[in-house]
Design an enzyme around this catalytic site. Structure first.
Site, PDB file in Angstrom:
ATOM      1  N   HIS A 125       3.647  21.279  -4.027  1.00 55.29           N
ATOM      2  CA  HIS A 125       4.508  20.303  -4.978  1.00 55.29           C
ATOM      3  C   HIS A 125       6.086  19.771  -4.149  1.00 55.29           C
ATOM      4  CE1 HIS A 125       7.512  22.986  -7.451  1.00 55.29           C
ATOM      5  NE2 HIS A 125       7.880  21.363  -8.047  1.00 55.29           N
TER       6      HIS A 125
ATOM      7  N   GLU B 139       2.130  16.682  -4.642  1.00 49.34           N
ATOM      8  CA  GLU B 139       2.871  16.697  -6.418  1.00 49.34           C
ATOM      9  C   GLU B 139       4.319  15.679  -5.749  1.00 49.34           C
ATOM     10  OE1 GLU B 139       6.164  16.999  -9.414  1.00 49.34           O
ATOM     11  OE2 GLU B 139       6.130  17.934  -7.585  1.00 49.34           O
TER      12      GLU B 139
ATOM     13  N   ASP C 269       8.315  13.489  -7.490  1.00 48.22           N
ATOM     14  CA  ASP C 269       8.684  13.004  -8.487  1.00 48.22           C
ATOM     15  C   ASP C 269      10.246  10.993  -8.058  1.00 48.22           C
ATOM     16  OD1 ASP C 269       9.508  15.759  -9.676  1.00 48.22           O
ATOM     17  OD2 ASP C 269       9.864  16.140  -7.749  1.00 48.22           O
TER      18      ASP C 269
ATOM     19  N   HIS D 125      13.477  14.407  -6.471  1.00 52.42           N
ATOM     20  CA  HIS D 125      13.185  15.451  -7.258  1.00 52.42           C
ATOM     21  C   HIS D 125      14.708  15.997  -8.341  1.00 52.42           C
ATOM     22  CE1 HIS D 125      13.459  20.353  -9.620  1.00 52.42           C
ATOM     23  NE2 HIS D 125      12.904  19.559  -9.615  1.00 52.42           N
TER      24      HIS D 125
ATOM     25  N   GLU E  42       5.494  12.832 -11.283  1.00 54.60           N
ATOM     26  CA  GLU E  42       5.986  13.299 -12.084  1.00 54.60           C
ATOM     27  C   GLU E  42       7.178  11.887 -12.295  1.00 54.60           C
ATOM     28  OE1 GLU E  42       9.225  16.356 -14.499  1.00 54.60           O
ATOM     29  OE2 GLU E  42       7.436  16.733 -12.081  1.00 54.60           O
TER      30      GLU E  42
END
Length: 263
Positions: free
Chosen positions: A25, A52, A54, A67, A135
């Site tokens: 993450h 993962e 952003d 993020h 994301e």
């Protein structure tokens, strides 16, 4: 890129039946400042293949990996640009963001770590032979970001057969955004963040391959409803949960019968 039968070529992140997958993450964010190249490398050293992160867009249209929608928490923006509160990502140029220290808040040895561009992030993942769960963050703040992301992925070679087959998933909390991405590049696997109503799942399965909720929102009935459906590429919908405890992620995933965790 040539179009090929999707059900025959696209494979997801799951490593094998009975083996829940751990996706790092924001990179290995317990060991290095989140969403930095240091966090990518920390995940690599720990054997984490999937990462993962952003993506957002700067004032001058560049894509950066971060993020929060503001720079305040994870950079020294207040010190470098003291008069520009609330320090939203989209209010700064890429060159301005490149000046910021994105590591010292986490620990002294990360001083000087920078907010990476998406291009830099993709290069590091390729160098490490890692895979990406991307994301699109707050897309309503960045109209048209879906096309920008697709363009950058294509430019950096991430829409070739090898990457699309088993190295890339694009997700968002914004359901229309996920649908747009699927429309632009139907060969790419996509995921919807959150826990939609069971009544909506069949409609979402037309353009998504994963439904990725907070772990605390899961119920056996909901998981069963997801797994009964086939996603956009003809395979059963998968579930990767986030918001898990430090040492309980894989155990919880196995107990609940989901494919993995974003941890």
């Amino acid at each position: 890129m040539a179009t090929v039968p999707l059900s025959a070529t696209v494979s997801g992140p799951r490593p094998g039946a009975g083996a829940p997958l751990v996706i790092a993450h924001r990179g290995a964010s317990r060991y290095a400042p989140e969403n930095t190249l240091a966090a990518v490398d920390a995940a690599h050293r720990r054997g984490l293949i999937w990462v993962e992160n952003d993506v957002q867009r700067t004032k001058d249209g560049q894509l950066v990996v971060l993020h929060d929608t503001t720079l305040k928490r994870t950079t020294d923006v207040e010190k470098v640009f003291p008069g520009r509160a609330p320090w939203r990502v989209g209010d700064f140029t890429a060159a301005e963001i490149a000046r910021l220290d994105a590591g010292s808040w986490f620990g002294p040895r990360f001083a000087g770590e920078r907010v990476p561009t998406l291009a830099d992030y993709l290069r590091r993942l390729d160098h490490n032979d890692q895979r990406l769960l991307l994301e699109i963050k707050s897309p309503k703040s960045y109209p048209g970001i879906e096309a920008d992301v697709v363009r950058e992925l294509r430019r950096r070679g991430w829409l070739d057969r090898a990457h699309v087959r088993n190295r890339l998933v694009v997700q968002s909390f914004c359901v229309p955004c996920v649908k747009v991405v699927h429309g632009l590049v139907p060969e790419v696997r996509t995921g919807i963040l959150g826990s939609p109503r069971v009544a909506d799942l069949a409609r979402y399965a037309r353009f998504a391959d994963e439904i990725n909720p907070r772990m605390s929102a899961l119920s056996s009935r909901w998981i069963e409803a997801v797994h009964r459906l086939r996603g956009a590429h003809g395979r059963p919908l998968e579930v990767y949960a986030w918001g898990v405890g430090k040492n309980t992620g894989v155990r919880e995933a196995r107990a609940r019968g989901i494919e993995g965790v974003i941890s």
